[in-house]
Write a protein that holds these residues in place. Structure first.
Motif, PDB file in Angstrom:
ATOM      1  N   GLU A 150       0.877  -1.165   0.000  1.00 31.73           N
ATOM      2  CA  GLU A 150       0.000   0.000   0.000  1.00 31.73           C
ATOM      3  C   GLU A 150       0.918   1.219   0.000  1.00 31.73           C
ATOM      4  N   LEU A 151       0.795   2.090  -1.001  1.00 30.00           N
ATOM      5  CA  LEU A 151       1.728   3.204  -1.116  1.00 30.00           C
ATOM      6  C   LEU A 151       1.621   4.185   0.042  1.00 30.00           C
ATOM      7  N   ASP A 152       0.427   4.264   0.669  1.00 35.70           N
ATOM      8  CA  ASP A 152       0.313   5.181   1.808  1.00 35.70           C
ATOM      9  C   ASP A 152       1.091   4.682   3.017  1.00 35.70           C
ATOM     10  N   GLU A 153       1.567   3.432   2.970  1.00 35.40           N
ATOM     11  CA  GLU A 153       2.459   2.909   3.993  1.00 35.40           C
ATOM     12  C   GLU A 153       3.917   2.933   3.515  1.00 35.40           C
ATOM     13  N   LEU A 154       4.126   2.631   2.244  1.00 38.99           N
ATOM     14  CA  LEU A 154       5.481   2.517   1.721  1.00 38.99           C
ATOM     15  C   LEU A 154       6.179   3.864   1.603  1.00 38.99           C
ATOM     16  N   PHE A 155       5.524   4.843   0.998  1.00 40.13           N
ATOM     17  CA  PHE A 155       6.180   6.130   0.770  1.00 40.13           C
ATOM     18  C   PHE A 155       6.650   6.805   2.054  1.00 40.13           C
ATOM     19  N   PRO A 156       5.849   6.843   3.121  1.00 34.84           N
ATOM     20  CA  PRO A 156       6.367   7.443   4.362  1.00 34.84           C
ATOM     21  C   PRO A 156       7.584   6.715   4.908  1.00 34.84           C
ATOM     22  N   ALA A 157       7.564   5.376   4.834  1.00 34.16           N
ATOM     23  CA  ALA A 157       8.685   4.601   5.360  1.00 34.16           C
ATOM     24  C   ALA A 157       9.976   4.912   4.609  1.00 34.16           C
ATOM     25  N   VAL A 197      -0.864  -6.421  -3.761  1.00 36.01           N
ATOM     26  CA  VAL A 197      -2.034  -5.857  -3.083  1.00 36.01           C
ATOM     27  C   VAL A 197      -2.666  -4.664  -3.780  1.00 36.01           C
ATOM     28  N   SER A 198      -1.918  -3.897  -4.591  1.00 34.92           N
ATOM     29  CA  SER A 198      -2.523  -2.694  -5.145  1.00 34.92           C
ATOM     30  C   SER A 198      -1.801  -2.226  -6.399  1.00 34.92           C
ATOM     31  N   LEU A 199      -2.498  -1.423  -7.182  1.00 36.24           N
ATOM     32  CA  LEU A 199      -1.921  -0.805  -8.366  1.00 36.24           C
ATOM     33  C   LEU A 199      -2.466   0.612  -8.444  1.00 36.24           C
ATOM     34  N   GLU A 200      -1.592   1.598  -8.298  1.00 37.11           N
ATOM     35  CA  GLU A 200      -2.006   2.996  -8.238  1.00 37.11           C
ATOM     36  C   GLU A 200      -1.963   3.653  -9.611  1.00 37.11           C
ATOM     37  N   THR A 201      -2.752   4.693  -9.771  1.00 36.29           N
ATOM     38  CA  THR A 201      -2.658   5.560 -10.937  1.00 36.29           C
ATOM     39  C   THR A 201      -1.465   6.501 -10.779  1.00 36.29           C
ATOM     40  N   HIS A 205       0.096   8.024  -7.251  1.00 36.83           N
ATOM     41  CA  HIS A 205       1.506   8.049  -6.874  1.00 36.83           C
ATOM     42  C   HIS A 205       1.941   9.463  -6.484  1.00 36.83           C
ATOM     43  N   VAL A 206       1.584  10.422  -7.330  1.00 39.22           N
ATOM     44  CA  VAL A 206       2.034  11.795  -7.103  1.00 39.22           C
ATOM     45  C   VAL A 206       1.455  12.352  -5.804  1.00 39.22           C
ATOM     46  N   GLY A 207       0.147  12.156  -5.612  1.00 32.40           N
ATOM     47  CA  GLY A 207      -0.481  12.694  -4.414  1.00 32.40           C
ATOM     48  C   GLY A 207       0.087  12.115  -3.135  1.00 32.40           C
ATOM     49  N   LEU A 208       0.276  10.812  -3.101  1.00 34.01           N
ATOM     50  CA  LEU A 208       0.807  10.169  -1.908  1.00 34.01           C
ATOM     51  C   LEU A 208       2.262  10.551  -1.674  1.00 34.01           C
ATOM     52  N   ALA A 209       3.023  10.694  -2.762  1.00 34.12           N
ATOM     53  CA  ALA A 209       4.424  11.104  -2.614  1.00 34.12           C
ATOM     54  C   ALA A 209       4.521  12.520  -2.061  1.00 34.12           C
ATOM     55  N   GLU A 210       3.757  13.425  -2.625  1.00 38.31           N
ATOM     56  CA  GLU A 210       3.826  14.814  -2.174  1.00 38.31           C
ATOM     57  C   GLU A 210       3.389  14.973  -0.729  1.00 38.31           C
ATOM     58  N   SER A 211       2.497  14.113  -0.269  1.00 42.26           N
ATOM     59  CA  SER A 211       2.015  14.223   1.111  1.00 42.26           C
ATOM     60  C   SER A 211       3.099  13.916   2.134  1.00 42.26           C
ATOM     61  N   VAL A 212       4.191  13.256   1.700  1.00 42.50           N
ATOM     62  CA  VAL A 212       5.284  12.956   2.631  1.00 42.50           C
ATOM     63  C   VAL A 212       6.575  13.646   2.202  1.00 42.50           C
ATOM     64  N   ILE A 273       8.713   4.769 -15.254  1.00 34.50           N
ATOM     65  CA  ILE A 273       9.837   5.120 -14.396  1.00 34.50           C
ATOM     66  C   ILE A 273       9.517   6.495 -13.817  1.00 34.50           C
ATOM     67  N   MET A 274       9.512   6.589 -12.509  1.00 35.68           N
ATOM     68  CA  MET A 274       9.217   7.852 -11.842  1.00 35.68           C
ATOM     69  C   MET A 274      10.365   8.214 -10.913  1.00 35.68           C
ATOM     70  N   THR A 275      10.748   9.484 -10.965  1.00 34.33           N
ATOM     71  CA  THR A 275      11.799   9.990 -10.091  1.00 34.33           C
ATOM     72  C   THR A 275      11.205  11.024  -9.149  1.00 34.33           C
ATOM     73  N   LEU A 276      11.433  10.827  -7.850  1.00 34.44           N
ATOM     74  CA  LEU A 276      10.954  11.709  -6.798  1.00 34.44           C
ATOM     75  C   LEU A 276      12.151  12.224  -6.014  1.00 34.44           C
ATOM     76  N   VAL A 277      12.062  13.463  -5.550  1.00 37.57           N
ATOM     77  CA  VAL A 277      13.145  14.061  -4.778  1.00 37.57           C
ATOM     78  C   VAL A 277      12.613  14.500  -3.434  1.00 37.57           C
ATOM     79  N   ARG A 278      13.326  14.185  -2.382  1.00 43.05           N
ATOM     80  CA  ARG A 278      12.957  14.622  -1.030  1.00 43.05           C
ATOM     81  C   ARG A 278      13.150  16.128  -0.919  1.00 43.05           C
TER      82      ARG A 278
END
Length: 286
Positions: A150-157, A197-201, A205-212, A273-278
């Motif tokens: 679940e990305l809402d668990e993975l991205f924060p970790a 368990v899941s497949l996100e749009t 992905h973007v919304g959950l990433a930005e939230s953390v 392929i998605m690249t995210l920066v902290r």
């Protein structure tokens, strides 16, 4: 998001390890050791699947922007081939984590045989509860791992582990459209087969990433380039079907081919392929 049953921890437990142990030996033999999609330039590209998979590893690695002295975490590292390639290509120190102890033993042996054991290490660990201090890594990479979480668990970790301006690069299937009932029905068997368990749009992905505190800096749809993976793998499997049936059993083998084929034929599912920066000014929770 299309979803399977929610579990407390999605990459820890016998189911994922069992699925890997059943399919990995055959896939390593007929698909290639990297165990993720290949990348072909165009339909006329006749690159062997092993080299095409290594090419995708290189494309993802280059987006990490790491070098000697950098620390990289490979989440769901499996047999360690991409981690070893990453270290050899960049000189970075790479830590791979997975829950499959057999795969980790193979990964350690491969690092030693490749002469990069000073740069690469592997640990049995849950990606949702990684045993590292905050800010431990300059980059985190994931090859086709996110459907197991679940990305809402993975991205924060994972965001917690990145230093400011650190990069998270993921290569993954994703939902190109909002999920429909047809998608849910056609993906259910595939989720069960690979213990996902899941497949996100993309938007999810973007919304959950930005939230953390993870800012998207690049998105690339590589579906057309990775699409030959399944047809070329299936061709090899069919040529060696006797061994496939001996390893899996006739019923399981045909079921797996049918389920994966239905998944791969769905135009609603792509590969990216998605690249995210902290972000420097955002402290991820946790």
């Amino acid at each position: 998001m299309t979803k399977g049953p929610r579990r407390e921890s999605t990459l820890v437990g016998a189911a994922t390890e069992d699925a890997y142990d059943v399919f990995a030996p055959l896939l390593e033999k007929y698909w290639g050791p990297d165990l993720h999609s290949g990348y072909w330039d165009d339909p006329e590209d006749d690159t062997p699947p092993e080299r095409a998979a290594a090419r995708l590893t290189e494309i993802v690695t280059d987006r990490l922007r790491v070098g000697p002295g950098s620390r990289v975490l490979d989440v769901g590292c499996g047999n360690g081939r991409p981690a070893v390639s990453l270290a050899a290509r960049t000189g970075a120190r790479v830590t791979g984590i997975d829950v499959n102890r057999r795969a980790l033993r193979a990964a350690t042996a491969h690092a030693r045989d490749s002469g990069v054991e000073q740069l690469v290490s592997f640990e049995c660990a849950d990606a949702l509860r990684p045993p590292f201090p905050a800010g431990s890594f300059d980059a985190v990479v994931l090859f086709e791992v996110t459907p197991h979480f679940e990305l809402d668990e993975l991205f924060p970790a994972l965001a917690r582990l990145l230093r400011p301006s650190g990069r998270l690069v993921l290569e993954s299937p994703y939902a190109r459209v909002s999920p429909t009932e047809r998608m849910r029905q056609r993906t259910a068997e595939y989720y069960e087969l690979i213990d996902a368990v899941s497949l996100e749009t993309l938007g999810g992905h973007v919304g959950l990433a930005e939230s953390v505190g993870l800012r998207p800096v690049e998105f690339r749809d590589v579906t057309e380039h990775t699409a030959p993976t399944w047809p070329r793998l299936l061709e090899r499997l069919r040529r060696n079907w006797g061994e496939v049936e001996r390893c899996l059993g006739a019923e399981t083998a045909e079921h797996a081919v049918r389920v994966v084929g239905r998944w791969r034929e769905m135009p609603e599912i792509g590969n990216m392929i998605m690249t995210l920066v902290r972000a420097d000014d955002v402290l991820p929770p946790g």
